[in-house]
Design a protein around this motif. Structure first.
Motif, PDB file in Angstrom:
ATOM      1  N   PRO A 248       7.875   1.083  11.902  1.00 16.35           N
ATOM      2  CA  PRO A 248       6.706   0.428  12.128  1.00 16.35           C
ATOM      3  C   PRO A 248       5.417   0.994  11.553  1.00 16.35           C
ATOM      4  CG  PRO A 248       7.869   0.090  14.066  1.00 16.35           C
ATOM      5  CD  PRO A 248       8.781   1.339  13.242  1.00 16.35           C
ATOM      6  N   GLY A 249       4.637   0.685  10.724  1.00 18.16           N
ATOM      7  CA  GLY A 249       3.458   1.170  10.125  1.00 18.16           C
ATOM      8  C   GLY A 249       3.527   2.042   9.023  1.00 18.16           C
ATOM      9  N   ALA A 250       4.853   2.077   8.550  1.00 11.78           N
ATOM     10  CA  ALA A 250       4.992   3.190   7.543  1.00 11.78           C
ATOM     11  C   ALA A 250       4.516   2.594   6.078  1.00 11.78           C
ATOM     12  CB  ALA A 250       6.452   3.537   7.254  1.00 11.78           C
ATOM     13  N   LEU A 251       4.420   1.163   5.871  1.00  9.58           N
ATOM     14  CA  LEU A 251       4.313   0.763   4.624  1.00  9.58           C
ATOM     15  C   LEU A 251       2.726   1.240   3.991  1.00  9.58           C
ATOM     16  CD1 LEU A 251       5.075  -1.535   2.464  1.00  9.58           C
ATOM     17  CD2 LEU A 251       3.618  -3.248   4.034  1.00  9.58           C
ATOM     18  N   ASN A 252       2.826   1.657   2.895  1.00 13.92           N
ATOM     19  CA  ASN A 252       1.481   2.234   2.372  1.00 13.92           C
ATOM     20  C   ASN A 252       0.693   3.042   3.234  1.00 13.92           C
ATOM     21  OD1 ASN A 252       1.506   0.402   0.321  1.00 13.92           O
ATOM     22  ND2 ASN A 252       0.782  -1.567   1.454  1.00 13.92           N
ATOM     23  N   ASN A 253       1.404   3.824   4.205  1.00 10.91           N
ATOM     24  CA  ASN A 253       0.576   4.782   5.049  1.00 10.91           C
ATOM     25  C   ASN A 253       0.826   5.996   4.396  1.00 10.91           C
ATOM     26  OD1 ASN A 253      -0.525   6.074   7.373  1.00 10.91           O
ATOM     27  ND2 ASN A 253       1.409   6.041   8.524  1.00 10.91           N
ATOM     28  N   ALA A 254      -0.366   6.838   4.231  1.00 13.82           N
ATOM     29  CA  ALA A 254      -0.493   8.066   3.490  1.00 13.82           C
ATOM     30  C   ALA A 254       0.441   8.130   2.346  1.00 13.82           C
ATOM     31  CB  ALA A 254       0.096   9.100   4.427  1.00 13.82           C
ATOM     32  N   CYS A 255       0.753   6.968   1.585  1.00 11.54           N
ATOM     33  CA  CYS A 255       1.653   7.047   0.155  1.00 11.54           C
ATOM     34  C   CYS A 255       1.357   5.803  -0.385  1.00 11.54           C
ATOM     35  CB  CYS A 255       3.017   6.987   0.681  1.00 11.54           C
ATOM     36  SG  CYS A 255       3.460   5.677   1.860  1.00 11.54           S
ATOM     37  N   GLY A 256       2.050   5.764  -1.495  1.00 13.82           N
ATOM     38  CA  GLY A 256       1.457   4.490  -2.735  1.00 13.82           C
ATOM     39  C   GLY A 256       0.417   4.620  -3.631  1.00 13.82           C
TER      40      GLY A 256
ATOM     41  N   LEU B  59      12.270   1.345   5.319  1.00  9.83           N
ATOM     42  CA  LEU B  59      11.592   0.041   5.482  1.00  9.83           C
ATOM     43  C   LEU B  59      11.827  -0.296   7.022  1.00  9.83           C
ATOM     44  CD1 LEU B  59      13.351  -1.356   2.277  1.00  9.83           C
ATOM     45  CD2 LEU B  59      11.088  -0.653   2.572  1.00  9.83           C
ATOM     46  N   THR B  60      12.125   0.545   7.856  1.00  8.34           N
ATOM     47  CA  THR B  60      12.441   0.246   9.272  1.00  8.34           C
ATOM     48  C   THR B  60      11.307   0.794  10.235  1.00  8.34           C
ATOM     49  OG1 THR B  60      13.884   2.038   9.642  1.00  8.34           O
ATOM     50  CG2 THR B  60      14.932  -0.016   8.877  1.00  8.34           C
TER      51      THR B  60
ATOM     52  N   ALA C  55       6.310   3.746  -1.562  1.00  8.22           N
ATOM     53  CA  ALA C  55       5.176   3.341  -0.471  1.00  8.22           C
ATOM     54  C   ALA C  55       5.845   2.876   0.777  1.00  8.22           C
ATOM     55  CB  ALA C  55       4.259   2.272  -1.326  1.00  8.22           C
ATOM     56  N   ASN C  56       7.197   3.019   0.984  1.00 14.01           N
ATOM     57  CA  ASN C  56       7.704   2.527   1.945  1.00 14.01           C
ATOM     58  C   ASN C  56       7.894   0.947   2.136  1.00 14.01           C
ATOM     59  OD1 ASN C  56       8.519   4.973   3.131  1.00 14.01           O
ATOM     60  ND2 ASN C  56       6.450   5.265   4.149  1.00 14.01           N
ATOM     61  N   GLY C  57       7.887   0.525   0.748  1.00 11.90           N
ATOM     62  CA  GLY C  57       7.792  -0.999   0.529  1.00 11.90           C
ATOM     63  C   GLY C  57       8.893  -1.497  -0.098  1.00 11.90           C
ATOM     64  N   VAL C  58       8.819  -2.933  -0.565  1.00 18.29           N
ATOM     65  CA  VAL C  58       9.851  -3.620  -1.077  1.00 18.29           C
ATOM     66  C   VAL C  58      10.280  -2.982  -2.411  1.00 18.29           C
ATOM     67  CG1 VAL C  58       8.316  -5.421  -2.336  1.00 18.29           C
ATOM     68  CG2 VAL C  58      10.860  -5.974  -1.793  1.00 18.29           C
ATOM     69  N   GLY C  59       9.328  -2.293  -3.182  1.00 20.39           N
ATOM     70  CA  GLY C  59       9.848  -1.538  -4.352  1.00 20.39           C
ATOM     71  C   GLY C  59      10.935  -0.476  -4.171  1.00 20.39           C
ATOM     72  N   ALA C  60      11.247  -0.069  -3.019  1.00 22.19           N
ATOM     73  CA  ALA C  60      12.456   0.647  -2.682  1.00 22.19           C
ATOM     74  C   ALA C  60      13.642  -0.066  -3.022  1.00 22.19           C
ATOM     75  CB  ALA C  60      12.572   1.126  -1.180  1.00 22.19           C
ATOM     76  N   TYR C  61      13.765  -1.604  -2.782  1.00 18.95           N
ATOM     77  CA  TYR C  61      14.870  -2.285  -3.261  1.00 18.95           C
ATOM     78  C   TYR C  61      14.906  -2.362  -4.797  1.00 18.95           C
ATOM     79  CZ  TYR C  61      15.249  -4.171   1.330  1.00 18.95           C
ATOM     80  OH  TYR C  61      15.241  -4.359   2.764  1.00 18.95           O
ATOM     81  N   ALA C  62      13.725  -2.559  -5.492  1.00 17.29           N
ATOM     82  CA  ALA C  62      13.950  -2.670  -6.839  1.00 17.29           C
ATOM     83  C   ALA C  62      14.366  -1.079  -7.492  1.00 17.29           C
ATOM     84  CB  ALA C  62      12.578  -2.985  -7.438  1.00 17.29           C
ATOM     85  N   VAL C  63      13.921  -0.213  -7.054  1.00 14.47           N
ATOM     86  CA  VAL C  63      14.328   1.066  -7.603  1.00 14.47           C
ATOM     87  C   VAL C  63      15.618   1.437  -7.316  1.00 14.47           C
ATOM     88  CG1 VAL C  63      14.240   3.674  -7.116  1.00 14.47           C
ATOM     89  CG2 VAL C  63      11.916   2.363  -7.166  1.00 14.47           C
TER      90      VAL C  63
ATOM     91  N   ARG D 166       8.615 -12.988  -0.185  1.00 13.39           N
ATOM     92  CA  ARG D 166       7.891 -12.206   0.502  1.00 13.39           C
ATOM     93  C   ARG D 166       8.001 -10.857   0.413  1.00 13.39           C
ATOM     94  NH1 ARG D 166      10.174 -10.318   5.410  1.00 13.39           N
ATOM     95  NH2 ARG D 166      12.433 -11.171   6.108  1.00 13.39           N
ATOM     96  N   ASP D 167       7.163  -9.672   0.883  1.00 12.10           N
ATOM     97  CA  ASP D 167       7.465  -8.527   0.873  1.00 12.10           C
ATOM     98  C   ASP D 167       7.893  -8.042   2.348  1.00 12.10           C
ATOM     99  OD1 ASP D 167       5.239  -8.119   2.574  1.00 12.10           O
ATOM    100  OD2 ASP D 167       3.805  -7.128   0.979  1.00 12.10           O
ATOM    101  N   THR D 168       7.913  -6.869   2.541  1.00 11.08           N
ATOM    102  CA  THR D 168       8.471  -6.330   3.600  1.00 11.08           C
ATOM    103  C   THR D 168       7.763  -6.218   5.170  1.00 11.08           C
ATOM    104  OG1 THR D 168       8.269  -4.060   3.058  1.00 11.08           O
ATOM    105  CG2 THR D 168      10.325  -4.820   2.270  1.00 11.08           C
ATOM    106  N   ARG D 169       6.517  -6.815   5.042  1.00 11.05           N
ATOM    107  CA  ARG D 169       5.825  -6.918   6.451  1.00 11.05           C
ATOM    108  C   ARG D 169       6.469  -7.609   7.421  1.00 11.05           C
ATOM    109  NH1 ARG D 169       0.571  -5.326   4.422  1.00 11.05           N
ATOM    110  NH2 ARG D 169       0.829  -4.887   2.279  1.00 11.05           N
ATOM    111  N   PRO D 170       6.319  -7.188   8.618  1.00 16.96           N
ATOM    112  CA  PRO D 170       6.857  -7.563   9.831  1.00 16.96           C
ATOM    113  C   PRO D 170       6.263  -8.988  10.043  1.00 16.96           C
ATOM    114  CG  PRO D 170       6.123  -5.188  10.381  1.00 16.96           C
ATOM    115  CD  PRO D 170       5.654  -5.593   8.881  1.00 16.96           C
ATOM    116  N   SER D 171       5.191  -9.260   9.609  1.00 18.08           N
ATOM    117  CA  SER D 171       4.615 -10.776   9.920  1.00 18.08           C
ATOM    118  C   SER D 171       5.231 -11.553   8.821  1.00 18.08           C
ATOM    119  CB  SER D 171       2.974 -10.756   9.760  1.00 18.08           C
ATOM    120  OG  SER D 171       2.756 -10.087   8.515  1.00 18.08           O
ATOM    121  N   GLY D 172       5.870 -11.156   7.772  1.00 21.69           N
ATOM    122  CA  GLY D 172       6.695 -12.155   6.846  1.00 21.69           C
ATOM    123  C   GLY D 172       7.239 -13.317   7.251  1.00 21.69           C
TER     124      GLY D 172
END
Length: 549
Positions: free
Chosen positions: A247-255, A244-245, A216-224, A131-137
């Motif tokens: 709320p709402g940062a994922l893909n928000n005005a970035c990515g 990654l902590t 993108a404030n997402g799981v790619g941060a771990y890979a980088v 899964r990715d980093t979404r809170p619903s994951g």
């Protein structure tokens, strides 16, 4: 052996389907608001297990992600044994099963499906999921696990990971111990394989400038972070938007999707990026990549999937020729109608170019028909495929000069660097950096390979998107009758004009894409075609394109 009906019923009752919703398995799998997907996830667990049984116990992948979508969304897609997208016929089966209203109806539909698809239930079921980093994951993964456990599948949790790593794990697991072994079937195996190939390819090259990477404030941060540990002596990756902590940062005005859609820097990069410096953006699950830089006037310059395709394809053609293999290995490129006309013209002068319908599965399938198939969507999703015959030629070829030997080694290392299962932002990033290092290109030289034609994309809300039918890889409307002729008449009024209309696969809108020699004319053409669509098909008055109000 029969279905474990009691176990499925008991678990299924804990995951009721919302009565008012209908789910659809599309190109990206099931994707909608995360808080509505509980029942779907449970059923996908069982579907994945049945897919594995159907394929004689091969490992099937399940990825829980909504990629570039906003954080409240989530989704799930299945991955077939070689890391490719789920076979098309099973998309329909998944949709049917996901929309059964009750557990009893689901069990009945399952039994009929097992019979009609001739699934041998005595075969093992093996599934790897992430899964990715979404809170619903976590909650959605728990529902998935309930389905896997109910049917007795062997399940492996890959944890929080990128979509491309999950695809890699599926292929590596299924080829382990064979002549086609793809790599060690762990995340560490993925990082080691790709980073080792990268270091070989840039050995002896001049120092590579640092690269700013919008995660993108997402799981790619771990890979980088993981790649940085392995390649920092060759390339410094500078991560931004690695939160990654919040709320709402994922893909928000970035990515990547923000950059492609807005055609400007993510606001968070404005204080970071210097004139001339390269930067790139990943999306939320790290399968898309967009490059860009600031020119000497500090103007934003985008290097999208078309630019990446042109850079990479031309480099591979050059290597094949230098290795003395141009008569044995053909390189081809696959695009969609959204590819910029400037890129199509540049590429078609150098190698075969094929246009296919929008969607990664169409691109991937078409690319498999070449010895080396390059495909990138303009949105930055793409990869390069090397056929089995090509790999055999590379292994057996005897170069006759040192230059041929060097070029051959470079191609072999590219087959290890590139994640051939799916578009992979991190693998593609390192591929771009290899080409730039070999060509001694900055963003400016890369950008100047060809000039993009100005373009505009407009969305028109319509009463019924299903009345829109296309042909010629979605470049021509066949329904509604007569509309294409009117579009043609508009296009003829603009220099280098091109426009097409295609229905969305997920919502009641049609998308209008237009190009022209001048930006203002591309905008004008797009909105004129949008207005034509609106007038001809009774678009929603409240949703009429703004320029026509």
């Amino acid at each position: 052996m029969s279905l474990p009906i009691q176990a499925i019923q008991a678990a299924g009752d804990r995951h009721p389907k919302p009565a008012h919703l209908r789910f659809q398995y599309g190109t990206a799998g099931f994707r909608t608001l995360g808080n509505t997907l509980d029942s779907v996830m449970f059923k996908v667990g069982i579907i994945a297990a049945l897919r594995s049984k159907k394929l004689d116990g091969k490992t099937i992948g399940v990825m829980v992600t909504a990629s570039h979508n906003p954080e409240p969304d989530n989704g799930v897609k299945l991955v077939d044994p070689r890391g490719e997208m789920l076979e098309a016929s099973w998309e329909g089966y998944a949709t049917t099963l996901a929309n059964t209203s009750t557990t009893e109806e689901f069990v009945e539909a399952l039994a009929e499906f097992v019979r009609s698809a001739k699934i041998d239930l005595s075969k093992p079921a093996r599934v790897v999921y992430g899964r990715d980093t979404r809170p619903s994951g976590p909650a959605l993964v728990a529902a998935l696990e309930d389905g896997l456990h109910a049917i007795g599948a062997e399940a492996r949790d890959a944890g929080v990971t990128t979509t491309p790593i999950l695809h890699y794990l599926v292929r590596a697991t299924n080829t382990k111990g064979t002549k086609d072994a793809y790599g060690e079937d762990t995340s560490e195996g993925y990082y080691d394989k790709i980073s080792a190939a990268f270091k070989k390819l840039v050995a002896g090259k001049a120092g590579i400038p640092p690269l700013v990477v919008d995660c993108a404030n997402g799981v790619g941060a771990y890979a980088v972070e993981e790649f940085s540990k392995l390649i920092s002596d060759k390339l410094q990756l500078v991560p931004v938007n690695a939160d990654l902590t919040t709320p709402g940062a994922l893909n928000n005005a970035c990515g990547a999707d923000f950059v492609k859609t807005m055609q400007r820097l993510p606001p968070s990069l404005s204080p970071v990026l210097k004139t001339g410096q390269r930067a790139c953006s990943l999306d939320g699950d790290a399968d898309r990549l967009m490059y860009y830089y600031l020119d000497d006037r500090d103007q934003f310059r985008m290097l999208d999937g078309d630019k990446i395709a042109a850079l990479v394809a031309a480099f591979i053609v050059e290597l094949v020729k230098n290795a003395g293999l141009e008569d044995e290995i053909s390189v081809g490129i696959v695009q969609t109608a959204y590819a910029n006309g400037g890129s199509t013209k540049y590429l078609s002068q150098r190698l075969p170019v094929k246009c296919v319908s929008t969607g990664v599965k169409h691109l991937h399938h078409a690319a498999e028909h070449y010895d080396v198939g390059v495909y990138f969507e303009a949105n930055g999703h793409g990869t390069v495929l090397f056929s089995a015959e090509t790999n055999k030629i590379l292994a057996e070829h005897q170069p006759s000069t040192p230059a041929q030997s060097t070029a051959l080694n470079h191609i072999v290392n590219l087959t290890q660097l590139i994640n051939q299962t799916v578009g992979d932002a991190l693998s593609d990033l390192l591929l771009v950096e290899v080409v730039l290092a070999h060509k001694s290109y900055s963003g400016v030289e890369w950008d100047s390979l060809y000039v993009d034609l100005p373009n505009r994309l407009v969305k028109v809300v319509v009463a019924d998107r299903h009345i829109f039918k296309t042909e010629d890889a979605e470049r021509r409307l066949v329904s509604p009758a007569g509309l294409q002729e009117k579009i043609n008449e508009l296009v003829r009024r603009y220099e280098a004009g091109r426009a097409f209309v295609r229905p969305s696969g997920t919502e009641d809108v049609v998308r209008v894409y237009a190009e022209a020699m001048v930006k203002s004319q591309a905008d004008e053409l797009a909105f004129r075609v949008a207005g034509l669509v609106y007038d001809e098909t009774g678009g929603d008055p409240a949703q009429r394109p703004a320029e026509f109000l």
